[in-house]
Write a protein that holds these residues in place. Structure first.
Motif, PDB file in Angstrom:
ATOM      1  N   ALA A 297      69.320  48.883  17.021  1.00 31.21           N
ATOM      2  CA  ALA A 297      68.733  48.701  16.803  1.00 31.21           C
ATOM      3  C   ALA A 297      66.996  48.678  17.789  1.00 31.21           C
ATOM      4  O   ALA A 297      67.331  47.583  18.089  1.00 31.21           O
ATOM      5  N   ILE A 298      66.046  49.001  16.774  1.00 32.58           N
ATOM      6  CA  ILE A 298      65.246  48.372  17.956  1.00 32.58           C
ATOM      7  C   ILE A 298      64.887  47.446  17.506  1.00 32.58           C
ATOM      8  O   ILE A 298      64.312  46.349  18.744  1.00 32.58           O
ATOM      9  N   ASN A 299      64.357  47.693  15.912  1.00 33.53           N
ATOM     10  CA  ASN A 299      63.889  46.188  15.905  1.00 33.53           C
ATOM     11  C   ASN A 299      64.893  45.919  14.735  1.00 33.53           C
ATOM     12  O   ASN A 299      64.638  46.062  13.897  1.00 33.53           O
ATOM     13  N   PRO A 300      66.093  45.076  14.806  1.00 31.52           N
ATOM     14  CA  PRO A 300      67.128  44.480  14.039  1.00 31.52           C
ATOM     15  C   PRO A 300      66.332  44.093  12.608  1.00 31.52           C
ATOM     16  O   PRO A 300      67.042  44.366  11.772  1.00 31.52           O
ATOM     17  N   ARG A 301      65.337  43.241  13.007  1.00 31.27           N
ATOM     18  CA  ARG A 301      65.269  42.867  11.386  1.00 31.27           C
ATOM     19  C   ARG A 301      64.810  43.829  10.766  1.00 31.27           C
ATOM     20  O   ARG A 301      64.825  43.300   9.169  1.00 31.27           O
TER      21      ARG A 301
ATOM     22  N   PRO B 159      71.557  41.896  -5.743  1.00 25.04           N
ATOM     23  CA  PRO B 159      72.937  41.701  -5.548  1.00 25.04           C
ATOM     24  C   PRO B 159      72.974  40.550  -3.866  1.00 25.04           C
ATOM     25  O   PRO B 159      71.821  40.758  -3.651  1.00 25.04           O
ATOM     26  N   ARG B 160      74.563  39.835  -3.663  1.00 25.14           N
ATOM     27  CA  ARG B 160      74.022  39.648  -2.657  1.00 25.14           C
ATOM     28  C   ARG B 160      74.393  40.816  -1.365  1.00 25.14           C
ATOM     29  O   ARG B 160      74.781  41.708  -1.638  1.00 25.14           O
ATOM     30  N   ILE B 161      73.306  41.050  -0.567  1.00 28.42           N
ATOM     31  CA  ILE B 161      73.662  42.213   0.397  1.00 28.42           C
ATOM     32  C   ILE B 161      74.194  41.427   2.030  1.00 28.42           C
ATOM     33  O   ILE B 161      73.128  40.720   2.220  1.00 28.42           O
ATOM     34  N   THR B 162      74.816  42.108   2.301  1.00 24.81           N
ATOM     35  CA  THR B 162      75.260  42.274   4.003  1.00 24.81           C
ATOM     36  C   THR B 162      75.446  43.281   4.247  1.00 24.81           C
ATOM     37  O   THR B 162      75.887  44.418   4.774  1.00 24.81           O
ATOM     38  N   PRO B 163      74.380  43.008   5.717  1.00 22.99           N
ATOM     39  CA  PRO B 163      73.416  44.384   6.476  1.00 22.99           C
ATOM     40  C   PRO B 163      74.221  44.231   7.165  1.00 22.99           C
ATOM     41  O   PRO B 163      74.383  42.847   7.904  1.00 22.99           O
ATOM     42  N   LEU B 164      74.900  45.967   7.517  1.00 21.10           N
ATOM     43  CA  LEU B 164      76.006  45.661   8.930  1.00 21.10           C
ATOM     44  C   LEU B 164      75.165  46.065   9.452  1.00 21.10           C
ATOM     45  O   LEU B 164      74.716  47.234   9.966  1.00 21.10           O
ATOM     46  N   ILE B 165      75.199  46.393  11.211  1.00 17.37           N
ATOM     47  CA  ILE B 165      74.416  47.243  11.969  1.00 17.37           C
ATOM     48  C   ILE B 165      75.446  47.760  12.908  1.00 17.37           C
ATOM     49  O   ILE B 165      75.926  47.087  13.620  1.00 17.37           O
ATOM     50  N   VAL B 166      75.589  48.981  12.956  1.00 16.60           N
ATOM     51  CA  VAL B 166      76.540  50.176  13.906  1.00 16.60           C
ATOM     52  C   VAL B 166      75.118  50.281  14.860  1.00 16.60           C
ATOM     53  O   VAL B 166      74.538  51.239  13.994  1.00 16.60           O
ATOM     54  N   GLU B 167      76.203  50.672  16.020  1.00 15.44           N
ATOM     55  CA  GLU B 167      75.666  51.296  17.263  1.00 15.44           C
ATOM     56  C   GLU B 167      75.638  51.904  17.633  1.00 15.44           C
ATOM     57  O   GLU B 167      76.434  51.735  18.879  1.00 15.44           O
ATOM     58  N   GLU B 168      75.124  53.090  17.287  1.00 15.22           N
ATOM     59  CA  GLU B 168      76.038  54.647  18.179  1.00 15.22           C
ATOM     60  C   GLU B 168      76.333  55.675  19.104  1.00 15.22           C
ATOM     61  O   GLU B 168      74.535  56.249  17.965  1.00 15.22           O
ATOM     62  N   ALA B 169      75.028  55.273  20.032  1.00  9.85           N
ATOM     63  CA  ALA B 169      74.345  55.853  20.405  1.00  9.85           C
ATOM     64  C   ALA B 169      73.804  56.738  20.443  1.00  9.85           C
ATOM     65  O   ALA B 169      75.102  58.390  20.507  1.00  9.85           O
TER      66      ALA B 169
END
Ligand code: FES
Ligand code: FES
Lengths: 751, 158
Positions: A637-641, A683-693
């Motif tokens: 994620a270069i820019n996580p936001r 809805p309520r959203i839960t974003p989850l970042i996974v970083e598998e390069a």
């Protein structure tokens, strides 16, 4: 270092102040206005166009028809299927196709003129169903075309699917359908053109300025150098601003009248005149062995491409390539076909066929889980592709396969929601899960990007990129990448973007490709700039073997000396040169075998899984999505936001696709009848970042724009299916469909 | 007709405003205030939201003459002396701005809400902004932004 840190988006402050001028806002005092005359029937032969009544009205200066086009009338992004007549020549192939364009002093006068133009038509027999379009004797949408109504066919053949299915312990078979959708970017199409020193300058909202220039020069019959395209600030695209829209009209009018002209679409016109998402019919037969391992897939896919090809070939290819989903499937027999009809043309929309195909491959996974008595998450995890395994096209993925990690991230949430999902007197709740993979960039073709970086004598660095920013955040990410590689704060980088006079081709902002492809091009430009600075510094110091490197924004020598790049830039300026590095990147691909579809269509893939928790009102059939959790493997994620923003926006769009959106020409061509999610639907959203390069990505990054949307509709469909006790296979999941499922009526009608 | 009104604190008088002209047309076409956006022209998207005497409304549905003698605030009038309003700042910082086309209308609709209710629940925020469409953000970060701005307005911005 700015990489991996949440950044405030470039241009956000101007936007909250209301200072950003979008394509829609470009009108200036004194501009002429354009309005299109659009066919109210199709297919039809044009017998006559009488501009007389329009020309008699006050303010009307000119009525353009196909006869006024100096160059080629047939445009389109894919060279082999260029067929979009921007002004109908002889045949009108879809309702809403433009027949003439009126230029007048005011917008109201142009619109009155457009209403006054008299067009006489002879109605022709049409075809509105893609299956019928492929039957012998069907009316031809493009009679002059050798292939009839078949736009494209793509097969993916691997192993022996028939035998594999015969020997499977369980086999599930079902048909899935989706509907045509409209992008509904909040900004409507808008732009302006001028004639300057023998050139036409077109500024408009777009996702692909350099392509626009190519096709506009073809349209005007002039060299590309005589057309300049400037990407105006663009208020959302989602694929809807990839095809040319009003730019040809602007260019044509400016060319003939030699005066500034502007044009805007109304919301209704935007609904009627721009591309839609392809509706697909997908028949899938999937097998598994007793342990739950997938054995084979036979899929037959039919895409309605409407009256013009647009991106149809790309959608058809992607649907086929992604049919097996993000799983290891040893035996495949996939045939995907795209057919012309006289329906509104369909083209690119966020995901290019993959959001549709995911409904099928995920529906099949749930059906298999049911048949095997397995848990949906565990079954997916068991079959998930892993590093070192091959996709359905036989491409071995060396790195960057993060699906298993996405599923593991979701597991606790999924289990918690399953435990909490309740049912009552008048409601039932359900939790559903879906996964996806998505190839970054165009399918099996070269799609390079280029960029330049210049270190100015004043010490500021400028990034030159043709990559269109449409709200997705590439301006920010590309600057972050350049800043990181050059070792300077991101604030010290200025941006010159999307002007064909000043930047070079970065390809389209589509296929989630700008972070990976343009990102790599920017890094290559930075490396090239460093090399030039080093060489110039050696010259400047008269030490031709001095070891130098760019570190922390300075040139550092082994002997401890430090040099400001701006000094070197000034030295170069003294010699009439500039410190400017150029970079290019084209993903490592191979074309697909024409018969078997085997090959390496993309260099990198994104992976994701989402789960949804829904509540179904059993009296009304109303579905409310309470929560969505979305785990996305973006490489890095270069820019996580920005990544989280893309995920949340994609989820909302996927929810619209799942529950409410369906385009019907003449019936749902406004926001009152065509519903997109509002604040109350979110809805309520839960974003989850996974970083598998991804080892070939810029600092490991892949992309997220389209993946964000892809698993949502299948996850919501699965959740509703769980709640009502039977699968939902047709989108949108309307009240009627939910009620039919609840009352166990046989008919869960297809589209 | 002649039209006198106050826009962003400035008294303005305009000659020859057609009777059927909307407030949106006057703001954009006559006053060049392009921060007020048009996304549909018929009251379905909220992009054209402005404040009329402090209340948010769709300027595309409002006849210009209805604003005669009244105070209109557009997005350009929200920042005070170069300082962003807390709502503007919160939108920037939370990532609530993507393409930014819905942003001016969204911020003004939220301004109206916070004026009436300095501690809104999530449901109250959603209800107040339900007429403002956004196709980019999924509303997630906009909700966060409005919550944050409400807190800043109550407790003072840091
Ligand atoms: S432009 Fe006024 S509500 Fe859409
Ligand atoms: S940010 Fe693009 S419409 Fe809201």
């Amino acid at each position: 270092m700015s990489l991996g840190r949440s950044m405030i988006r470039v241009g956000a402050e101007e936007r909250v102040r209301g200072r950003t001028i979008f394509g829609y806002d470009l009108e200036r005092p004194g501009d002429l206005h354009l309005a299109a005359v659009r066919a109210d029937q199709a297919p039809a032969r044009i017998l006559a166009i009488d501009p007389g009544p329009a020309l008699a009205l006050p303010g009307v200066l000119r009525v353009f028809t196909a006869a006024d086009i100096p160059g080629e009338n047939r445009l389109g992004i894919i060279a082999s299927t260029r067929d979009h007549e921007f002004l109908a020549q002889e045949l009108v192939r879809q309702e809403g196709q433009a027949v003439a364009v009126v230029a007048a002093r005011t917008l109201a006068q142009a619109q009155a003129g457009a209403r006054a133009v008299v067009v006489r038509y002879q109605p022709l027999p049409g075809v509105f169903d893609p299956a019928q379009a492929l039957r012998e004797g069907a009316p031809l949408v493009h009679p002059e075309r050798p292939g009839g109504n078949l736009l494209h066919e793509r097969r993916i053949l691997r192993g022996d699917a028939e035998a594999a299915l015969r020997d499977s312990a369980v086999v599930v078979e079902a048909t899935y359908t989706t509907s045509p959708l409209e992008h509904c970017a909040l900004e409507l199409e808008g732009g302006r053109a001028e004639y300057v020193d023998g050139r036409v300058v077109v500024a408009a909202c777009t996702q692909n300025p350099h392509y626009d220039r190519q096709d506009l020069s073809r349209f005007l019959g002039v060299e590309p150098e005589r057309v300049r395209v400037i990407q105006a600030e663009t208020g959302g695209g989602f694929g809807g601003k990839l095809d040319l829209s009003l730019q040809p009209f602007l260019a044509l009018a400016a060319w003939h009248l030699k005066r500034p002209v502007c044009m805007r679409y109304t919301r209704e016109e935007s609904f009627r005149a721009t591309s839609k998402r392809h509706p697909l019919v997908m028949h899938f037969i999937t097998g598994a062995d007793e342990q739950g391992r997938l054995t084979g897939l036979q899929a037959r896919i039919l895409c309605d491409t409407g009256a013009f090809a647009s991106y149809g070939l790309a959608v058809n290819m992607r649907a086929a390539v992604h049919a097996s989903g993000p799983y290891l499937v040893p035996h495949l027999d996939v045939v995907s076909r795209a057919a012309y009809t006289n329906n509104p043309f369909t083209g690119a929309m966020r995901g290019f066929g993959v959001p549709q195909i995911a409904l099928a491959h995920e529906g099949q996974m749930d059906a298999l889980a049911l048949a095997l008595g397995r848990d949906p998450l565990d079954l997916r995890l068991q079959n998930a592709l892993r590093n070192g395994q091959a996709t359905g096209t036989g491409q071995v993925l060396r790195s960057g396969v993060g699906l298993a990690r996405c599923l593991e991230r979701l597991r606790p949430i999924y289990r918690r929601w399953q435990a909490r999902a309740a049912s009552g007197e008048d409601f039932r709740e359900g939790v559903g899960l879906a996964a996806m993979f998505y190839g970054i960039g165009n399918t099996g073709v070269s799609n390079p990007s280029t960029a330049q970086l210049e270190w100015g004598a004043d010490g500021r660095v400028t990034l030159f990129t043709g990559a269109a920013e449409i709200g997705q955040g590439s301006d920010t990410v590309l600057r972050q990448l350049a800043a990181t590689r050059l070792g300077i704060p991101v604030e010290e980088i200025d941006l010159c973007r999307g002007d064909t006079d000043r930047t070079t081709n970065a390809g389209a902002t589509s296929a989630s490709r700008q972070t990976y492809i343009s990102g790599n091009a920017v890094l290559a430009a930075a490396d090239n700039l460093e090399m030039q600075l080093v060489q110039a510094a050696r010259q400047m110091l008269g030490q031709h073997h001095l070891e130098l490197e760019l570190r922390g924004g300075r040139l550092a020598a082994l002997d401890g000396r430090r040099l400001e790049p701006a000094q070197v830039a000034r030295y170069l300026a003294g010699q009439g040169q500039r410190a400017r590095g150029a970079g290019r990147f084209d993903p490592n691909f191979s074309g697909l075998d024409p018969d078997t579809g085997q090959g390496r269509p993309y260099a990198a893939y994104a992976f994701a899984a989402q789960c949804a928790w829904v509540r179904v009102d059993t009296d009304s059939g109303l579905v409310r999505v309470k929560e969505v959790a979305a785990a996305h493997d973006v490489g890095r994620a270069i820019n996580p936001r920005g990544v989280m923003g893309q995920i949340c926006g994609g989820v909302a769009m996927g929810l619209g696709m799942a529950l409410m959106e369906q385009f019907r020409f003449g019936q749902t061509d406004n926001l009152h009848r065509y519903h997109i999610p509002t604040f109350l639907d979110a809805p309520r959203i839960t974003p989850l970042i996974v970083e598998e390069a991804e080892e070939t990505g810029p600092y490991g990054a892949k992309g997220v724009g389209e993946p964000a949307l892809i698993p949502t509709a299948p996850a919501v469909a699965a959740a509703v299916g769980r709640a009502v006790g039977r699968p939902l296979r047709h989108l949108p999941i309307s009240l009627e469909r939910v009620m039919a499922a609840l009352t166990h009526e046989e008919a869960e009608h297809a589209n | 007709m002649d039209l006198c009104l106050t826009v962003n604190g400035q008294p303005i008088s305009l000659a020859e405003v057609p009777g059927e002209a909307s407030l949106l047309e006057v703001l954009r076409g006559r006053l060049g205030l392009l921060g007020t956006k048009e996304g549909c022209g018929v009251g379905e998207c909220g992009a054209c939201t402005v404040l009329l005497d402090g209340r948010a409304l769709n300027s595309c549905l409002t006849a210009a003459w209805q604003a005669a003698g009244r105070q209109v605030t557009t997005i350009e009038g929200l920042a005070q002396g170069g300082h962003l309003h807390p709502l503007q700042r919160a939108f920037v910082e939370t990532g609530a701005v993507q393409c930014g086309f819905c942003t001016p209308g969204m911020i003004l609709a939220a301004w109206d809400l916070l004026q009436r209710n300095d501690h809104p629940s999530d449901q109250e925020i959603k209800q107040a902004l339900a007429g403002n469409l956004c196709r980019c953000t999924g509303y997630h970060d906009i909700l966060r932004a409005v919550r944050r701005a409400a807190r800043w307005l109550r407790e003072g911005a840091p």
